[in-house]
Scaffold this motif. Structure first.
Motif: not given
Length: 176
Positions: A15-17, A42-49, A61-62
């Motif tokens: 989840e993002w803060d 790391r941030l973009i991939v972890n927050l991909r959804y 993202f790509l």
């Protein structure tokens, strides 16, 4: 993904803060020449959804994907199908050489289909030049340009012919 040196592997998205949101917005606002840091990736991939609701985050993202990892490629293709539609001018970035994946390039071309002939006319030179990044002559971009050239032969077709001819002549001069 989780980060391990220069490689990523998938982990459950988080989840993002508020700080993540600010960081993501800053990264997405960067131009196409911005090189993502490992922290950005790391941030973009972890927050991909969460990124799926931000069409302009697609290019970043790509860039964060490890294209040599089949699981990462499958995940990218899956998310690409659900990603919000890009504005045609934003989709042009996905036709750059760093986006070699055929599904990504086809997605970009599908976004370009919304362009009017007048808007397409402005980008014809760039589109003809990025044809050289296509892996095959029979590509989504080549077909798109041919179809639109046939639909509007006096403007799009005319430009397409002459830009191809100039690029071919330039290529022959360079290789001689």
């Amino acid at each position: 993904y989780a980060f391990d040196g220069d490689a990523f592997y998938f982990e459950f998205p988080k989840e993002w803060d508020q700080s993540d949101k600010k960081h993501l917005n800053r990264v997405v606002a960067q131009g196409p020449l911005y090189e993502l840091t490992p922290e950005d990736k790391r941030l973009i991939v972890n927050l991909r959804y969460q990124c799926k609701s931000k069409p302009r985050a697609l290019a970043k993202f790509l860039q964060a994907i490890d294209w040599s990892n089949p699981d990462a490629v499958r995940e990218a293709h899956s998310l690409l199908a659900d990603w919000g539609a890009l504005e045609p001018k934003d989709a042009l970035e996905l036709l750059d050489a760093r986006y070699a994946d055929q599904r990504v390039r086809t997605y970009a071309v599908e976004c370009l289909d919304a362009m009017s002939d007048e808007e397409l006319e402005l980008y014809m030179l760039q589109l003809v030049q990025v044809l050289k990044y296509e892996q095959f002559h029979d590509s989504a971009l080549a077909r798109f340009l041919m179809v639109r050239s046939l639909q509007c032969p006096n403007v799009i077709g005319h430009l397409f012919f002459w830009y191809l001819k100039v690029n071919r002549t330039f290529f022959l001069i360079i290789t001689c």
